[in-house]
Structure formats: structure tokens, C-alpha cells
Write a protein that holds these residues in place. Sequence first.
Motif, PDB file in Angstrom:
ATOM      1  N   GLY A   1      29.222   0.142   4.855  1.00  0.00           N
ATOM      2  CA  GLY A   1      28.441   2.248   5.469  1.00  0.00           C
ATOM      3  C   GLY A   1      26.920   1.208   5.185  1.00  0.00           C
ATOM      4  O   GLY A   1      26.859   0.340   6.552  1.00  0.00           O
ATOM      5  N   PHE A   2      26.095   2.169   5.037  1.00  0.00           N
ATOM      6  CA  PHE A   2      24.496   1.442   6.073  1.00  0.00           C
ATOM      7  C   PHE A   2      23.592   1.049   5.095  1.00  0.00           C
ATOM      8  O   PHE A   2      23.757   1.658   3.804  1.00  0.00           O
ATOM      9  N   GLU A   3      22.763   0.756   5.602  1.00  0.00           N
ATOM     10  CA  GLU A   3      21.938   0.430   4.651  1.00  0.00           C
ATOM     11  C   GLU A   3      20.357   0.625   5.624  1.00  0.00           C
ATOM     12  O   GLU A   3      20.105   0.340   6.785  1.00  0.00           O
ATOM     13  N   LEU A   4      19.411   1.046   4.671  1.00  0.00           N
ATOM     14  CA  LEU A   4      18.289   1.936   5.255  1.00  0.00           C
ATOM     15  C   LEU A   4      16.585   1.240   4.756  1.00  0.00           C
ATOM     16  O   LEU A   4      16.719   1.405   3.625  1.00  0.00           O
ATOM     17  N   GLN A   5      16.237   0.961   5.349  1.00  0.00           N
ATOM     18  CA  GLN A   5      14.824   0.527   4.375  1.00  0.00           C
ATOM     19  C   GLN A   5      13.466   1.187   5.489  1.00  0.00           C
ATOM     20  O   GLN A   5      13.192   1.260   6.908  1.00  0.00           O
ATOM     21  N   ILE A   6      12.910   1.573   4.993  1.00  0.00           N
ATOM     22  CA  ILE A   6      11.961   2.868   5.172  1.00  0.00           C
ATOM     23  C   ILE A   6      10.540   3.118   4.283  1.00  0.00           C
ATOM     24  O   ILE A   6      10.777   2.398   2.796  1.00  0.00           O
ATOM     25  N   ILE A   7       9.634   3.273   4.153  1.00  0.00           N
ATOM     26  CA  ILE A   7       8.370   2.780   4.643  1.00  0.00           C
ATOM     27  C   ILE A   7       7.530   4.453   4.221  1.00  0.00           C
ATOM     28  O   ILE A   7       7.677   5.618   5.607  1.00  0.00           O
ATOM     29  N   PHE A   8       7.629   5.237   2.566  1.00  0.00           N
ATOM     30  CA  PHE A   8       6.839   5.949   3.030  1.00  0.00           C
ATOM     31  C   PHE A   8       5.015   6.237   3.054  1.00  0.00           C
ATOM     32  O   PHE A   8       4.970   5.811   2.218  1.00  0.00           O
ATOM     33  N   ASP A   9       4.382   6.834   3.758  1.00  0.00           N
ATOM     34  CA  ASP A   9       2.946   6.779   3.689  1.00  0.00           C
ATOM     35  C   ASP A   9       2.489   8.052   2.714  1.00  0.00           C
ATOM     36  O   ASP A   9       2.511   8.620   2.816  1.00  0.00           O
ATOM     37  N   ILE A  10       1.531   6.993   1.752  1.00  0.00           N
ATOM     38  CA  ILE A  10       1.125   7.441   1.023  1.00  0.00           C
ATOM     39  C   ILE A  10      -0.277   7.693   1.114  1.00  0.00           C
ATOM     40  O   ILE A  10      -0.852   6.521   1.531  1.00  0.00           O
TER      41      ILE A  10
ATOM     42  N   ALA B   1       0.643  -1.274   0.459  1.00  0.00           N
ATOM     43  CA  ALA B   1      -0.228   0.284   0.482  1.00  0.00           C
ATOM     44  C   ALA B   1       0.560   1.279   0.425  1.00  0.00           C
ATOM     45  O   ALA B   1       0.865   1.646  -0.195  1.00  0.00           O
ATOM     46  N   ASP B   2       1.800   1.349   0.707  1.00  0.00           N
ATOM     47  CA  ASP B   2       2.716   2.672   0.630  1.00  0.00           C
ATOM     48  C   ASP B   2       3.486   2.162  -0.510  1.00  0.00           C
ATOM     49  O   ASP B   2       4.079   1.445  -1.105  1.00  0.00           O
ATOM     50  N   ILE B   3       5.501   2.913  -0.234  1.00  0.00           N
ATOM     51  CA  ILE B   3       6.089   3.118  -0.828  1.00  0.00           C
ATOM     52  C   ILE B   3       7.443   2.742   0.104  1.00  0.00           C
ATOM     53  O   ILE B   3       7.450   3.432   1.011  1.00  0.00           O
ATOM     54  N   LEU B   4       8.092   1.809  -0.105  1.00  0.00           N
ATOM     55  CA  LEU B   4       9.488   1.253   0.175  1.00  0.00           C
ATOM     56  C   LEU B   4      10.261   1.325   0.061  1.00  0.00           C
ATOM     57  O   LEU B   4      10.280   0.978  -1.632  1.00  0.00           O
ATOM     58  N   MET B   5      11.264   2.025   0.433  1.00  0.00           N
ATOM     59  CA  MET B   5      12.520   2.300  -0.208  1.00  0.00           C
ATOM     60  C   MET B   5      13.779   1.728   0.545  1.00  0.00           C
ATOM     61  O   MET B   5      13.431   1.580   1.869  1.00  0.00           O
ATOM     62  N   LYS B   6      14.347   1.469  -0.312  1.00  0.00           N
ATOM     63  CA  LYS B   6      15.990   0.564   0.455  1.00  0.00           C
ATOM     64  C   LYS B   6      16.922   1.426  -0.320  1.00  0.00           C
ATOM     65  O   LYS B   6      17.627   1.917  -1.238  1.00  0.00           O
ATOM     66  N   ILE B   7      17.782   1.802   0.924  1.00  0.00           N
ATOM     67  CA  ILE B   7      18.667   3.200   0.760  1.00  0.00           C
ATOM     68  C   ILE B   7      19.994   2.734   1.440  1.00  0.00           C
ATOM     69  O   ILE B   7      20.130   2.333   2.400  1.00  0.00           O
TER      70      ILE B   7
END
Length: 137
Positions: A128-137, A10-16
Motif C-alpha cells: 500500500g502506502f507509507e507516510l512519514q510526517i511531522i506534526f509541529d508542536i 522537537a516535534d512529533i514524527l508519525m509513520k502511517i
Amino acid sequence: MVFEELEHTADILMKISAPTLTELFSESGFALSKTLYGNYSEEEPSQSFEIEAKGDDLCETVVNFLSELLFITETEYLVPQSFELEADEKSVFGKVSGVSFDRAKHAGGIEVKGISYSGLTLTKTDTGFELQIIFDI
């Protein structure tokens, strides 16, 4: 830029991914900007705003930073183009620069209502670092 959108129901899941914390904050800002404004061309920044966020830990600092960036984009009509930041696990501060929102150029994205703690993961990797985060849309 080293981020990718992953499948989410349902939302946007980003891996950075980024080699340093400072770059992780910048890349997460670019990921939010791309989500909001789509594939826009990089333009010479014409305005800048100070940005600062703090948290009790790195995850909270990332969420607070992205929430502050979202607030600035909405209230100042800023399309971020660059970040000059200093960061550690409990704070990030610096300058975000960009251009004024122009519907003809920047309306290709998705409205983000907020930044979610749900599903948030942040790991230290060999590179380094890895982030997974959800942007609520």
C-alpha cells in the motif's frame, strides 16, 4: 490503526501505513487525533463535518487535509472518531464525525500548531502506502 510515533528531537514524527489512499487519509486523521487528545475511548459520534482538501500532488493533498482537520478540531471543538472519505492523489473529500471536546475526557494530548512539509516522505509499498510526517508542536 496502523501508525506509530517515531523519535524526533522537537516535534512529533508519525509513520502511517495503509493499503489504500483512502485509508491512508483516515489513518493520518486518527494519528493527528491521538496526538491532540491522547488515549481517549472511542465514543459514538454526535456531530459531523464535511471536509475537503486539494493539492498539486499527493504530499500537498495530505498536508492540506491534515491542516483542514486541525482547523476543524480547533474551531468546532471536535474530537474525531470516524472518517468517511473518497481520495485520489490530488483531492480528498468526505465527512469527519466525532464528539465534542470534554476536558475531563480528552485533555491527555499535545497541542499541534501545524503540519510540516519538512521531512515528509510518502512512498508506495508492496502492501500500500507509507507516510512519514511531522506534526509541529
